[in-house]
Design a protein around this motif. Structure first.
Motif, PDB file in Angstrom:
ATOM      1  N   SER A  10       0.834  -1.199   0.000  1.00 24.35           N
ATOM      2  CA  SER A  10       0.000   0.000   0.000  1.00 24.35           C
ATOM      3  C   SER A  10       0.871   1.252   0.000  1.00 24.35           C
ATOM      4  O   SER A  10       0.529   2.254  -0.630  1.00 24.35           O
ATOM      5  CB  SER A  10      -0.919   0.010   1.220  1.00 24.35           C
ATOM      6  OG  SER A  10      -0.147   0.041   2.406  1.00 24.35           O
ATOM      7  N   TYR A  11       2.009   1.205   0.698  1.00 21.12           N
ATOM      8  CA  TYR A  11       2.925   2.352   0.689  1.00 21.12           C
ATOM      9  C   TYR A  11       3.483   2.585  -0.708  1.00 21.12           C
ATOM     10  O   TYR A  11       3.525   3.716  -1.182  1.00 21.12           O
ATOM     11  CB  TYR A  11       4.055   2.116   1.681  1.00 21.12           C
ATOM     12  CG  TYR A  11       5.156   3.147   1.606  1.00 21.12           C
ATOM     13  CD1 TYR A  11       4.943   4.439   2.071  1.00 21.12           C
ATOM     14  CD2 TYR A  11       6.391   2.829   1.048  1.00 21.12           C
ATOM     15  CE1 TYR A  11       5.941   5.388   2.002  1.00 21.12           C
ATOM     16  CE2 TYR A  11       7.394   3.774   0.961  1.00 21.12           C
ATOM     17  CZ  TYR A  11       7.162   5.050   1.442  1.00 21.12           C
ATOM     18  OH  TYR A  11       8.155   5.988   1.358  1.00 21.12           O
ATOM     19  N   GLN A  12       3.884   1.507  -1.379  1.00 17.64           N
ATOM     20  CA  GLN A  12       4.406   1.648  -2.739  1.00 17.64           C
ATOM     21  C   GLN A  12       3.332   2.197  -3.677  1.00 17.64           C
ATOM     22  O   GLN A  12       3.605   3.038  -4.544  1.00 17.64           O
ATOM     23  CB  GLN A  12       4.909   0.300  -3.254  1.00 17.64           C
ATOM     24  CG  GLN A  12       6.205  -0.147  -2.581  1.00 17.64           C
ATOM     25  CD  GLN A  12       6.645  -1.519  -3.045  1.00 17.64           C
ATOM     26  OE1 GLN A  12       5.864  -2.279  -3.603  1.00 17.64           O
ATOM     27  NE2 GLN A  12       7.908  -1.840  -2.803  1.00 17.64           N
ATOM     28  N   LEU A  13       2.082   1.747  -3.516  1.00 19.78           N
ATOM     29  CA  LEU A  13       0.992   2.238  -4.360  1.00 19.78           C
ATOM     30  C   LEU A  13       0.744   3.718  -4.107  1.00 19.78           C
ATOM     31  O   LEU A  13       0.499   4.474  -5.053  1.00 19.78           O
ATOM     32  CB  LEU A  13      -0.285   1.434  -4.085  1.00 19.78           C
ATOM     33  CG  LEU A  13      -0.326   0.055  -4.741  1.00 19.78           C
ATOM     34  CD1 LEU A  13      -1.615  -0.665  -4.361  1.00 19.78           C
ATOM     35  CD2 LEU A  13      -0.202   0.162  -6.244  1.00 19.78           C
ATOM     36  N   SER A  14       0.827   4.139  -2.855  1.00 18.26           N
ATOM     37  CA  SER A  14       0.613   5.561  -2.568  1.00 18.26           C
ATOM     38  C   SER A  14       1.746   6.393  -3.161  1.00 18.26           C
ATOM     39  O   SER A  14       1.520   7.486  -3.679  1.00 18.26           O
ATOM     40  CB  SER A  14       0.526   5.789  -1.058  1.00 18.26           C
ATOM     41  OG  SER A  14       1.760   5.446  -0.440  1.00 18.26           O
ATOM     42  N   VAL A  15       2.973   5.893  -3.121  1.00 21.37           N
ATOM     43  CA  VAL A  15       4.106   6.608  -3.721  1.00 21.37           C
ATOM     44  C   VAL A  15       3.917   6.712  -5.227  1.00 21.37           C
ATOM     45  O   VAL A  15       4.138   7.763  -5.828  1.00 21.37           O
ATOM     46  CB  VAL A  15       5.436   5.897  -3.381  1.00 21.37           C
ATOM     47  CG1 VAL A  15       6.570   6.463  -4.229  1.00 21.37           C
ATOM     48  CG2 VAL A  15       5.759   6.066  -1.897  1.00 21.37           C
ATOM     49  N   ILE A  16       3.475   5.624  -5.858  1.00 17.15           N
ATOM     50  CA  ILE A  16       3.262   5.630  -7.308  1.00 17.15           C
ATOM     51  C   ILE A  16       2.161   6.615  -7.678  1.00 17.15           C
ATOM     52  O   ILE A  16       2.281   7.379  -8.647  1.00 17.15           O
ATOM     53  CB  ILE A  16       2.915   4.209  -7.801  1.00 17.15           C
ATOM     54  CG1 ILE A  16       4.162   3.317  -7.728  1.00 17.15           C
ATOM     55  CG2 ILE A  16       2.389   4.244  -9.236  1.00 17.15           C
ATOM     56  CD1 ILE A  16       3.880   1.860  -8.048  1.00 17.15           C
ATOM     57  N   SER A  17       1.068   6.632  -6.897  1.00 15.54           N
ATOM     58  CA  SER A  17      -0.023   7.565  -7.200  1.00 15.54           C
ATOM     59  C   SER A  17       0.438   9.003  -7.012  1.00 15.54           C
ATOM     60  O   SER A  17       0.054   9.900  -7.770  1.00 15.54           O
ATOM     61  CB  SER A  17      -1.226   7.270  -6.306  1.00 15.54           C
ATOM     62  OG  SER A  17      -0.878   7.496  -4.957  1.00 15.54           O
ATOM     63  N   TYR A  18       1.293   9.239  -6.007  1.00 16.10           N
ATOM     64  CA  TYR A  18       1.821  10.589  -5.800  1.00 16.10           C
ATOM     65  C   TYR A  18       2.686  11.016  -6.987  1.00 16.10           C
ATOM     66  O   TYR A  18       2.567  12.137  -7.482  1.00 16.10           O
ATOM     67  CB  TYR A  18       2.620  10.638  -4.511  1.00 16.10           C
ATOM     68  CG  TYR A  18       3.401  11.917  -4.322  1.00 16.10           C
ATOM     69  CD1 TYR A  18       2.736  13.096  -3.989  1.00 16.10           C
ATOM     70  CD2 TYR A  18       4.781  11.951  -4.468  1.00 16.10           C
ATOM     71  CE1 TYR A  18       3.423  14.276  -3.823  1.00 16.10           C
ATOM     72  CE2 TYR A  18       5.484  13.128  -4.301  1.00 16.10           C
ATOM     73  CZ  TYR A  18       4.804  14.290  -3.974  1.00 16.10           C
ATOM     74  OH  TYR A  18       5.503  15.446  -3.817  1.00 16.10           O
ATOM     75  N   GLN A  19       3.541  10.113  -7.463  1.00 20.22           N
ATOM     76  CA  GLN A  19       4.388  10.432  -8.617  1.00 20.22           C
ATOM     77  C   GLN A  19       3.534  10.697  -9.856  1.00 20.22           C
ATOM     78  O   GLN A  19       3.819  11.598 -10.641  1.00 20.22           O
ATOM     79  CB  GLN A  19       5.361   9.279  -8.879  1.00 20.22           C
ATOM     80  CG  GLN A  19       6.454   9.172  -7.822  1.00 20.22           C
ATOM     81  CD  GLN A  19       7.357   7.982  -8.064  1.00 20.22           C
ATOM     82  OE1 GLN A  19       7.017   7.070  -8.796  1.00 20.22           O
ATOM     83  NE2 GLN A  19       8.524   7.995  -7.429  1.00 20.22           N
ATOM     84  N   LEU A  20       2.462   9.916 -10.035  1.00 15.84           N
ATOM     85  CA  LEU A  20       1.581  10.131 -11.187  1.00 15.84           C
ATOM     86  C   LEU A  20       0.893  11.485 -11.100  1.00 15.84           C
ATOM     87  O   LEU A  20       0.749  12.178 -12.117  1.00 15.84           O
ATOM     88  CB  LEU A  20       0.538   9.011 -11.253  1.00 15.84           C
ATOM     89  CG  LEU A  20       1.043   7.682 -11.816  1.00 15.84           C
ATOM     90  CD1 LEU A  20      -0.067   6.645 -11.794  1.00 15.84           C
ATOM     91  CD2 LEU A  20       1.572   7.860 -13.229  1.00 15.84           C
ATOM     92  N   SER A  21       0.484  11.883  -9.892  1.00 10.08           N
ATOM     93  CA  SER A  21      -0.166  13.186  -9.756  1.00 10.08           C
ATOM     94  C   SER A  21       0.835  14.307 -10.050  1.00 10.08           C
ATOM     95  O   SER A  21       0.490  15.313 -10.670  1.00 10.08           O
ATOM     96  CB  SER A  21      -0.742  13.343  -8.346  1.00 10.08           C
ATOM     97  OG  SER A  21       0.298  13.338  -7.388  1.00 10.08           O
ATOM     98  N   LEU A  27       2.596  18.056 -16.613  1.00  6.74           N
ATOM     99  CA  LEU A  27       2.071  18.040 -17.979  1.00  6.74           C
ATOM    100  C   LEU A  27       1.057  19.154 -18.183  1.00  6.74           C
ATOM    101  O   LEU A  27       1.038  19.798 -19.234  1.00  6.74           O
ATOM    102  CB  LEU A  27       1.433  16.679 -18.271  1.00  6.74           C
ATOM    103  CG  LEU A  27       2.408  15.549 -18.602  1.00  6.74           C
ATOM    104  CD1 LEU A  27       1.650  14.255 -18.835  1.00  6.74           C
ATOM    105  CD2 LEU A  27       3.251  15.891 -19.818  1.00  6.74           C
ATOM    106  N   SER A  28       0.218  19.394 -17.179  1.00  7.37           N
ATOM    107  CA  SER A  28      -0.772  20.469 -17.321  1.00  7.37           C
ATOM    108  C   SER A  28      -0.078  21.827 -17.371  1.00  7.37           C
ATOM    109  O   SER A  28      -0.475  22.712 -18.121  1.00  7.37           O
ATOM    110  CB  SER A  28      -1.766  20.426 -16.160  1.00  7.37           C
ATOM    111  OG  SER A  28      -1.117  20.691 -14.933  1.00  7.37           O
ATOM    112  N   VAL A  29       0.990  21.992 -16.578  1.00  3.12           N
ATOM    113  CA  VAL A  29       1.732  23.254 -16.612  1.00  3.12           C
ATOM    114  C   VAL A  29       2.377  23.448 -17.982  1.00  3.12           C
ATOM    115  O   VAL A  29       2.319  24.523 -18.569  1.00  3.12           O
ATOM    116  CB  VAL A  29       2.797  23.277 -15.501  1.00  3.12           C
ATOM    117  CG1 VAL A  29       3.757  24.441 -15.708  1.00  3.12           C
ATOM    118  CG2 VAL A  29       2.124  23.406 -14.134  1.00  3.12           C
ATOM    119  N   ILE A  30       2.974  22.378 -18.518  1.00  2.00           N
ATOM    120  CA  ILE A  30       3.611  22.461 -19.841  1.00  2.00           C
ATOM    121  C   ILE A  30       2.555  22.786 -20.898  1.00  2.00           C
ATOM    122  O   ILE A  30       2.788  23.588 -21.804  1.00  2.00           O
ATOM    123  CB  ILE A  30       4.324  21.131 -20.166  1.00  2.00           C
ATOM    124  CG1 ILE A  30       5.555  20.983 -19.264  1.00  2.00           C
ATOM    125  CG2 ILE A  30       4.728  21.079 -21.644  1.00  2.00           C
ATOM    126  CD1 ILE A  30       6.225  19.629 -19.386  1.00  2.00           C
TER     127      ILE A  30
END
Length: 51
Positions: A10-21, A27-30
């Protein structure tokens, strides 16, 4: 044992979701900068065609 593995997963999944956000935010800024650049280019082109 199982609880420890689940917490790690679950910690790894939360880290991955944070990186995706973060990536989606970058991307939105670019995209916004690209749109502003396109608007400036079109304005310059219109000015040059007028003058």
């Amino acid at each position: 044992m199982c609880l420890g593995q689940l917490s790690v997963i679950s910690y790894q999944l939360s880290v991955i979701s944070y990186q995706l956000s973060v990536i989606s935010y970058q991307l939105s800024v670019i995209r916004c900068e690209f749109l502003v650049y396109c608007l400036l280019v079109t304005v310059y082109c219109l000015l040059f065609t007028v003058y």
